[in-house]
Design a protein around this motif. Sequence first.
Motif, PDB file in Angstrom:
ATOM      1  N   PHE A   7       0.695  -0.942  -0.107  1.00 41.66           N
ATOM      2  CA  PHE A   7       0.036   0.192  -0.056  1.00 41.66           C
ATOM      3  C   PHE A   7       0.736   1.844  -0.103  1.00 41.66           C
ATOM      4  CE2 PHE A   7      -2.098   3.590   2.237  1.00 41.66           C
ATOM      5  CZ  PHE A   7      -3.726   3.872   1.257  1.00 41.66           C
ATOM      6  N   PHE A   8       1.636   1.289   1.169  1.00 40.90           N
ATOM      7  CA  PHE A   8       2.354   3.094   1.381  1.00 40.90           C
ATOM      8  C   PHE A   8       3.780   2.686   0.465  1.00 40.90           C
ATOM      9  CE2 PHE A   8       2.100   1.575   5.480  1.00 40.90           C
ATOM     10  CZ  PHE A   8       1.476   2.781   5.684  1.00 40.90           C
ATOM     11  N   VAL A   9       4.185   1.976  -0.429  1.00 44.90           N
ATOM     12  CA  VAL A   9       4.441   2.086  -1.964  1.00 44.90           C
ATOM     13  C   VAL A   9       3.579   2.756  -3.101  1.00 44.90           C
ATOM     14  CG1 VAL A   9       6.505   1.422  -3.893  1.00 44.90           C
ATOM     15  CG2 VAL A   9       6.978   0.502  -1.104  1.00 44.90           C
ATOM     16  N   GLY A  10       2.542   2.015  -2.825  1.00 47.19           N
ATOM     17  CA  GLY A  10       1.898   2.455  -5.078  1.00 47.19           C
ATOM     18  C   GLY A  10       1.579   4.044  -4.502  1.00 47.19           C
ATOM     19  N   GLN A  11       1.063   4.293  -2.896  1.00 43.43           N
ATOM     20  CA  GLN A  11       0.175   5.762  -2.547  1.00 43.43           C
ATOM     21  C   GLN A  11       1.357   6.006  -2.959  1.00 43.43           C
ATOM     22  OE1 GLN A  11      -2.959   5.165  -2.033  1.00 43.43           O
ATOM     23  NE2 GLN A  11      -2.414   6.855  -0.590  1.00 43.43           N
ATOM     24  N   LEU A  12       2.757   6.102  -3.573  1.00 42.60           N
ATOM     25  CA  LEU A  12       3.254   7.129  -4.230  1.00 42.60           C
ATOM     26  C   LEU A  12       2.783   7.524  -5.608  1.00 42.60           C
ATOM     27  CD1 LEU A  12       7.172   7.091  -2.932  1.00 42.60           C
ATOM     28  CD2 LEU A  12       5.428   8.487  -2.307  1.00 42.60           C
ATOM     29  N   GLY A  13       2.479   6.656  -5.795  1.00 44.80           N
ATOM     30  CA  GLY A  13       1.429   6.651  -7.347  1.00 44.80           C
ATOM     31  C   GLY A  13       0.941   8.077  -7.026  1.00 44.80           C
ATOM     32  N   LYS A  14       0.353   8.110  -6.607  1.00 46.17           N
ATOM     33  CA  LYS A  14      -1.137   9.579  -6.250  1.00 46.17           C
ATOM     34  C   LYS A  14      -0.557  11.163  -6.214  1.00 46.17           C
ATOM     35  CE  LYS A  14      -0.028  10.630  -1.259  1.00 46.17           C
ATOM     36  NZ  LYS A  14      -1.178  10.848   0.023  1.00 46.17           N
ATOM     37  N   LEU A  73       1.669  10.965  -9.316  1.00 49.79           N
ATOM     38  CA  LEU A  73       2.143  11.479 -10.800  1.00 49.79           C
ATOM     39  C   LEU A  73      -0.335  12.093 -11.627  1.00 49.79           C
ATOM     40  CD1 LEU A  73       3.528   8.164 -12.042  1.00 49.79           C
ATOM     41  CD2 LEU A  73       4.686  10.683 -11.606  1.00 49.79           C
ATOM     42  N   PRO A  74       0.138  12.678 -12.568  1.00 49.25           N
ATOM     43  CA  PRO A  74      -1.542  12.903 -12.779  1.00 49.25           C
ATOM     44  C   PRO A  74      -2.122  11.726 -13.425  1.00 49.25           C
ATOM     45  CG  PRO A  74       0.886  14.181 -14.383  1.00 49.25           C
ATOM     46  CD  PRO A  74       1.342  13.183 -13.636  1.00 49.25           C
ATOM     47  N   GLY A  75      -3.558  11.720 -12.713  1.00 48.00           N
ATOM     48  CA  GLY A  75      -4.618  11.183 -12.243  1.00 48.00           C
ATOM     49  C   GLY A  75      -4.244   9.896 -11.160  1.00 48.00           C
ATOM     50  N   SER A  76      -5.741   9.293 -11.411  1.00 49.39           N
ATOM     51  CA  SER A  76      -5.565   8.632 -10.109  1.00 49.39           C
ATOM     52  C   SER A  76      -5.343   6.564 -10.045  1.00 49.39           C
ATOM     53  CB  SER A  76      -7.406   8.750  -9.922  1.00 49.39           C
ATOM     54  OG  SER A  76      -7.231  10.189  -9.603  1.00 49.39           O
ATOM     55  N   VAL A  77      -4.682   6.909 -11.196  1.00 47.43           N
ATOM     56  CA  VAL A  77      -4.518   4.933 -11.306  1.00 47.43           C
ATOM     57  C   VAL A  77      -2.866   4.124 -11.336  1.00 47.43           C
ATOM     58  CG1 VAL A  77      -6.441   4.817 -13.210  1.00 47.43           C
ATOM     59  CG2 VAL A  77      -3.652   5.183 -13.711  1.00 47.43           C
ATOM     60  N   TRP A  78      -2.534   4.961 -11.496  1.00 47.47           N
ATOM     61  CA  TRP A  78      -1.398   4.193 -10.815  1.00 47.47           C
ATOM     62  C   TRP A  78      -0.770   3.727  -9.731  1.00 47.47           C
ATOM     63  CZ3 TRP A  78       1.101   4.178 -15.341  1.00 47.47           C
ATOM     64  CH2 TRP A  78       0.895   5.008 -16.528  1.00 47.47           C
ATOM     65  N   SER A  79      -1.297   4.782  -8.513  1.00 45.35           N
ATOM     66  CA  SER A  79      -0.872   3.806  -7.390  1.00 45.35           C
ATOM     67  C   SER A  79      -1.538   2.753  -7.004  1.00 45.35           C
ATOM     68  CB  SER A  79      -2.250   4.908  -6.760  1.00 45.35           C
ATOM     69  OG  SER A  79      -2.986   4.828  -6.189  1.00 45.35           O
ATOM     70  N   ILE A  80      -3.192   2.619  -8.524  1.00 52.54           N
ATOM     71  CA  ILE A  80      -3.865   1.333  -8.702  1.00 52.54           C
ATOM     72  C   ILE A  80      -3.115   0.551  -8.881  1.00 52.54           C
ATOM     73  CG2 ILE A  80      -5.712  -0.407  -9.220  1.00 52.54           C
ATOM     74  CD1 ILE A  80      -7.069   2.705  -8.829  1.00 52.54           C
ATOM     75  N   VAL A  81      -2.156   0.188 -10.045  1.00 51.94           N
ATOM     76  CA  VAL A  81      -1.320  -0.246 -10.634  1.00 51.94           C
ATOM     77  C   VAL A  81      -0.206  -0.827 -10.339  1.00 51.94           C
ATOM     78  CG1 VAL A  81       0.071  -0.126 -13.114  1.00 51.94           C
ATOM     79  CG2 VAL A  81      -2.288   0.820 -13.008  1.00 51.94           C
ATOM     80  N   ALA A  82       0.140  -0.218  -9.248  1.00 56.81           N
ATOM     81  CA  ALA A  82       1.439   0.077  -8.977  1.00 56.81           C
ATOM     82  C   ALA A  82       1.373  -0.914  -7.321  1.00 56.81           C
ATOM     83  CB  ALA A  82       2.158   1.059  -7.554  1.00 56.81           C
TER      84      ALA A  82
END
Length: 335
Positions: free
Chosen positions: A86-93, A95-104
Amino acid sequence: MAAVPRHRVLNGLRIGLALLVTAAVTVAVVRNWSEVSADLRRVDGGSLALASAFVAVAPILTMLGWRRLLADLGSDLHVAPAGGIFFVGQLGKYLPGSVWSIVAQAEMAARLHIPRSRSAVVGMITLGLAAICGFVVGLPALPLLLRREGGEGVGWLLLALPLVVVLLWPPLLNWGIAVGLRLLRREPLEHNLSGRAVLTTAACFIGAWIFSGLHAWVLVRAIGEPTVDPGQLVVASVCGFALASSLAMFSVVLPAGVGVREGLLVLILAPGTTSTSAAAAVVVLSRFLTVLADVVFALAGWAYARSHHLLTNRAERAQEGVVLEEDAEADSAAT
């Protein structure tokens, strides 16, 4: 021309995502550093420590809510791997868009044999529930944003209670999830979310918003020189932070709602402080602390994920004599 193996494409995407996230976070910190350094000199050490502690509680509660949803759909993770993902993926937020954290998060969770579709659905539900809970917590501050006189928070809080019941009523929520997945052409859930999972997750998210708002309250008291009574200050800072942040979540083009949250929060806080500049100082320092908390938690999650091969590539695993199921599948496909 030979096709590029799937795992190489995914590894390339992971590396690119990591570089983009690192750059985005670095830019966010550097751009605000001059103002932040000035604000730090105005805040006493006790207030800064307390605000930092409140900020640190919020992502933990959010992770626990995400983990509860994942468990309800059949993937019950221990807190340690759940935090790593969860915490590593959260850095995706950032980036523009809301999907990068979900993808990671989906890619990392796949290493633990969690279907990517399940992780993705949980990620989308998490975003939706977090926005709903943030708006509910922030509802008492709506009159401040609309610049209406009166309209104390208690009356708006009473209005929020039935709103919570309606929006988080499991049958309605499950129906909304099913419709959303159908519109996105995604597979439906294996089964509906249970009422207990929804209530537990909502409680975690509401708690996260309250703790996030409390850090703003501490900063307003330390920097903003409040001109309103304590009750109004709590509504403006705690509820105002939740309202501004939840509305900013809909600005999917901007990373982590940067700029939107700050602008709305200044509008909410300014009437209760000595000047607009004081409110601006609060939101700048607030952004710095939230980014710092995200980075610290991500580093801790990265250390766990790296040591448990949730982020390593195949060559690195081969050097350590580790063979994952996806490696075996790639070998079988090649032969």
